[in-house]
Each structure stands twice: as C-alpha cells, then as structure tokens.
Write a protein that holds these residues in place. Sequence first.
Motif, PDB file in Angstrom:
ATOM      1  N   SER A  21       0.835  -1.208   0.000  1.00 12.66           N
ATOM      2  CA  SER A  21       0.000   0.000   0.000  1.00 12.66           C
ATOM      3  C   SER A  21       0.868   1.256   0.000  1.00 12.66           C
ATOM      4  CB  SER A  21      -0.944   0.001   1.209  1.00 12.66           C
ATOM      5  OG  SER A  21      -0.228   0.129   2.422  1.00 12.66           O
ATOM      6  N   MET A  24       2.123   2.056  -3.456  1.00 15.46           N
ATOM      7  CA  MET A  24       1.134   2.672  -4.351  1.00 15.46           C
ATOM      8  C   MET A  24       1.183   4.194  -4.318  1.00 15.46           C
ATOM      9  SD  MET A  24      -2.176   0.240  -3.629  1.00 15.46           S
ATOM     10  CE  MET A  24      -2.083  -1.543  -3.827  1.00 15.46           C
ATOM     11  N   ALA A  28       0.990   7.375  -7.343  1.00 13.67           N
ATOM     12  CA  ALA A  28       0.033   8.442  -7.026  1.00 13.67           C
ATOM     13  C   ALA A  28       0.716   9.803  -7.100  1.00 13.67           C
ATOM     14  CB  ALA A  28      -0.560   8.212  -5.632  1.00 13.67           C
ATOM     15  N   PHE A  42      -4.785   5.598  -7.178  1.00 13.50           N
ATOM     16  CA  PHE A  42      -3.709   4.979  -6.401  1.00 13.50           C
ATOM     17  C   PHE A  42      -3.804   5.340  -4.919  1.00 13.50           C
ATOM     18  CE2 PHE A  42      -1.896   4.636 -10.657  1.00 13.50           C
ATOM     19  CZ  PHE A  42      -1.436   3.325 -10.639  1.00 13.50           C
ATOM     20  N   SER A  45      -6.580   3.170  -3.618  1.00 10.24           N
ATOM     21  CA  SER A  45      -6.124   1.780  -3.553  1.00 10.24           C
ATOM     22  C   SER A  45      -5.203   1.569  -2.362  1.00 10.24           C
ATOM     23  CB  SER A  45      -5.406   1.405  -4.849  1.00 10.24           C
ATOM     24  OG  SER A  45      -6.261   1.495  -5.962  1.00 10.24           O
ATOM     25  N   ALA A  46      -4.339   2.557  -2.129  1.00 10.46           N
ATOM     26  CA  ALA A  46      -3.434   2.464  -0.981  1.00 10.46           C
ATOM     27  C   ALA A  46      -4.223   2.442   0.328  1.00 10.46           C
ATOM     28  CB  ALA A  46      -2.457   3.642  -0.987  1.00 10.46           C
ATOM     29  N   THR A  49      -6.137  -0.979   0.574  1.00 17.28           N
ATOM     30  CA  THR A  49      -5.200  -2.070   0.859  1.00 17.28           C
ATOM     31  C   THR A  49      -4.695  -1.993   2.291  1.00 17.28           C
ATOM     32  OG1 THR A  49      -4.496  -2.091  -1.464  1.00 17.28           O
ATOM     33  CG2 THR A  49      -3.056  -3.180   0.127  1.00 17.28           C
ATOM     34  N   GLY A  87      -1.810  -5.776  -6.372  1.00 17.33           N
ATOM     35  CA  GLY A  87      -1.327  -5.136  -7.589  1.00 17.33           C
ATOM     36  C   GLY A  87      -2.420  -4.886  -8.598  1.00 17.33           C
ATOM     37  N   PRO A  90      -5.431  -1.181  -8.145  1.00 16.17           N
ATOM     38  CA  PRO A  90      -5.423   0.117  -8.836  1.00 16.17           C
ATOM     39  C   PRO A  90      -5.625  -0.008 -10.339  1.00 16.17           C
ATOM     40  CG  PRO A  90      -3.216  -0.483  -8.096  1.00 16.17           C
ATOM     41  CD  PRO A  90      -4.153  -1.459  -7.473  1.00 16.17           C
ATOM     42  N   SER A  94      -8.746   1.976 -12.227  1.00  9.94           N
ATOM     43  CA  SER A  94      -8.133   3.100 -12.937  1.00  9.94           C
ATOM     44  C   SER A  94      -8.942   3.455 -14.178  1.00  9.94           C
ATOM     45  CB  SER A  94      -6.698   2.746 -13.344  1.00  9.94           C
ATOM     46  OG  SER A  94      -6.704   1.781 -14.380  1.00  9.94           O
ATOM     47  N   SER A 107      -1.551  -7.759 -13.437  1.00  4.47           N
ATOM     48  CA  SER A 107      -0.830  -7.772 -12.175  1.00  4.47           C
ATOM     49  C   SER A 107       0.037  -9.014 -12.046  1.00  4.47           C
ATOM     50  CB  SER A 107      -1.819  -7.691 -11.003  1.00  4.47           C
ATOM     51  OG  SER A 107      -1.146  -7.779  -9.766  1.00  4.47           O
ATOM     52  N   TRP A 132       3.558   1.932 -12.063  1.00  3.87           N
ATOM     53  CA  TRP A 132       3.084   0.862 -11.184  1.00  3.87           C
ATOM     54  C   TRP A 132       3.419  -0.507 -11.758  1.00  3.87           C
ATOM     55  CZ3 TRP A 132       2.431  -0.343  -6.542  1.00  3.87           C
ATOM     56  CH2 TRP A 132       1.585  -1.385  -6.127  1.00  3.87           C
TER      57      TRP A 132
END
Length: 485
Positions: A21, A24, A28, A42, A45-46, A49, A87, A90, A94, A107, A132
């Motif tokens: 996380s 990520m 971002a 991102f 997502s962080a 996660t 992975g 995001p 996105s 991923s 990423w």
Amino acid sequence: MNRVAARAAIHISAVFALYLSAAMLLPAGVDLYHGNEDWQVFAASAAITAAAALGVAAATHGNTPPASTRFGFLLVNLLWMTMAVAGALPLLISSLELSLAEAFFESVSAITTTGSTVITGLDDKPPGVLLWRSILQWMGGLGVIALGLFLLPFLKVGGVTYFKIESSDIEDKPFERFATFAASLLGIYAMLTVACAICYLLAGMTGFDALNHAMTTMSTGGMSTHDASFGQFANSPHILWIATVFMFVGGLPFSILILFAIRGRYDALRDPQIRVFAGYCIVFAVAVAVYLRVTAEKPFLEALTHSAFNFVSIITTTGYASSDYSAWGPLAVACFFVATFLGGCSGSTAGGIKAYRFLVLFELTMNGLRKLVYPNSVITIRYGDRVVDADMQRAVVLFISAFFVIWAIVAILLGATGLDLITAVTGSLTAMTNVGPGLGDIIGPAGNFASLPDSSKWFLSMAMLLGRLEILVVLVIFTPTFWSR
C-alpha cells in the motif's frame, strides 16, 4: 498444517500488504505531479489495501509457529497471491477500464516478471499506471520473499529456507549471517538497476523511460512504456546492447554476484550453469545473425545486435522485442521457440527451466546410457565438483515432468476457450516460462493478449504463477498430505 501456522502465514501476508500500500503512493505522486486524475485511484487503492491489511493483521496476530517446510510453502503462496491481488486493485479501478480478469492478468504478469500485457496504447497511458507496472515487476524480480526478507527475521521465522523454496537456488547461502546476505542481495539489485537507468539515460532515453525500462530490464520482466516495446529504440544499437548486457546480468545467479562483488570470489564465476547459460545465448545469437546475414543480406553487426538482443531477451525470459522476429524466417522462429524453454540460472530473476536443470538432466541421461553398457557400475552424478544427491536428482526429474504435463493441460484448456493451436501452445509455454510474447499473429512479438477471452486470461494467470513459483511449490499445497497433521 495446523491452524496456528495458517494464521501466522496470513498475518505475515497482511503485514507485507501494508508495504504494498505504501508503494502505491509512488505512482500516485507521479500522477499528481503530471496533473492526471488517476492519482486518486492509487491513493484510494493504498487506503483500501492498508485498511484491509491492518484488519487482517490485527485479527490474525498471535504466536509465530516453529519454522517448517510446510509453513514455508504456504507462506510463499500467500505472499504471491497477496501481491497479485493488491497489484490488480489500482489497475481495476483506474481509467484503463479493465475487466477483473484483465486487471488480475496484468498484475500477475508483472509480479511474475512475465511481461505479457492486455493494455494497448501504452504511449498515451497515465504515467502512474506505467510506473506501477514497472514497480510490480521490479519487486517481483527477486520474488516477494526476497523483498520481504527484512520482515521474516523481525517476525522470528527465519528467512533463508523460504527464499530457497522460492528461488530453487541449489547453492548454499554465501554468508553465515542471513542479514548480511539479504542486505547484499537487495543492495546489488538496486545498484544494478540504478546503473542500468543511468546507461539508458546517457544513451538517449528520457528520464521516465530510463527509470521504467531499468526496473523491467533488471527484473527480466520486459514490460515497456511503449506499444512497440524496444522497437521504439530499434535504431539505437547502443540502447539495445545496454539492454542485452543488463538482461544477461539479470539471468545470472545473484548469490554468485554477491560472492564476486562483495568478497572478490572470482572462482564463483566458474559455476557450471553460468557457462551453459552464456553458451546457449552466444550460440543462438551468432547462428541467427549469420542466418540473417545470408538470407536477408543484413550487415552482420546489425544482424548480431538484433539477434543478441532478442535471444537474450527470450532466454532470460525478459520478453522485450526490437522487431517482429517471427518474420525472420523458419530457422529463426524455430530457434526462438526452443529458446523459450531455456531460462537463466538458478537464483536469478529469470524464469524458464533454467540451466542447472539441463546440466543435471544431461548427467542423468549419460549415466543411464552408461548403465546400459555396464549394468552393475556405480556412477556418481556431479554438478561441477559437487555430487548431486538423490533428492536433487528426483527434484529435477519431477519438475521437468510436471512442467511438460501442465504445459499440455494449459494448452488444451486454452484451446477449449477457442484459441488456435499456435496461440494455445505458445501462450501456455510463454506463461509457464514467464517469457511474455508467444508466436503467431495474436500474441507474437508484434501483438498482445488483449483480444483473448477472459477465460483464457484466467488460465494464463494461473500458469504464470505456477511457472514463477517453479510449479511444485504451488502443487504441493493442493495435496491431502500437505494439510494432514
């Protein structure tokens, strides 16, 4: 396998997800700097996660069980699945508008350093997404276990055993103290990546391209920031040779590189698998360069540049392509198909069957032939100056047997989804060996995997994980014996 061990493995995986996380936040920041709205993807997502990881870590906190082989197998699988799912998050939310199967495929392809992609129009994609993918490949280059080595001693569960399970390295640990080995391993990997980026930059790449390609070169991953892959730099022989050298280094055993760089052990470079690996890289590159010189009347140096680049890329399972080598002629295509099986050295970032297994298999074959002539003779199987014990012999034969069986099964499953023979057979092979491009018009070096049905992408994702974890590490957890007390 008891509940305490399973609980501890889940806890360690959750702690590792916290570090994912944090990673990520890098893409971002890049998207925020470039004014791209995907920075919110991102950041979200962080947060998701991290929240999930903290919840699971708190729920599974407890005493760590004694280290055991079964615990190691479970931990390796959980860490890789954790990284695959985190992975994909995001990528799924996105602006790429990927399906669940496509996000997971991308991923898994990144973390297993396969390099296959379902994304088109890379040249115009948000920089955060491109970064990423490169970060995932860089982290996957030495494996989740190698990058999580600092966690395992802290959690008092060792580390060396699990790293050897993931890497299948047949070398003894090069240092008595594990912490020294881990620091040296990550330090050399990072320094080589920086050196590769600087060389790319000096050769004419932009800073962003140099950084991304350095990460995916040293990890022998092969994801590019351009749809044309290294075809974008096909007119720059300096860039192609830089990539060739660093891909080759990535295919060498890092334990040997540590002994050489840190302790000055020049004798370590005499490892038999290095000679085999270098040998088939040179033979394929020179043979096809001569073939192109004769059939296509290309200047030999130009032919050698592209032949060496593409063969080292395939043999080290990087998967870069400087041109559509499937158009080079029948001999070249046959050579590339064979090269897909080979792989680099044990303990490297490369996939494939790997050089040391071919050495052991050759010795076993020669021993079998001698036995036909002298049935009562006792002949020792050797790897260099060391004796290969019965367990290692059995492991090599078991791996190679399982490899070809699963290759056939995955090819049949891909055929059942509607893929043609060449796409199914080479797609299965390239996933198992973590190479990237296959052959044919669809998934060849000039194509990608975007047009494949989602069912094919799920099968290929599983094949990539099986190949990266050397098959047996995954299969063993599906046996009743593994879960028995």
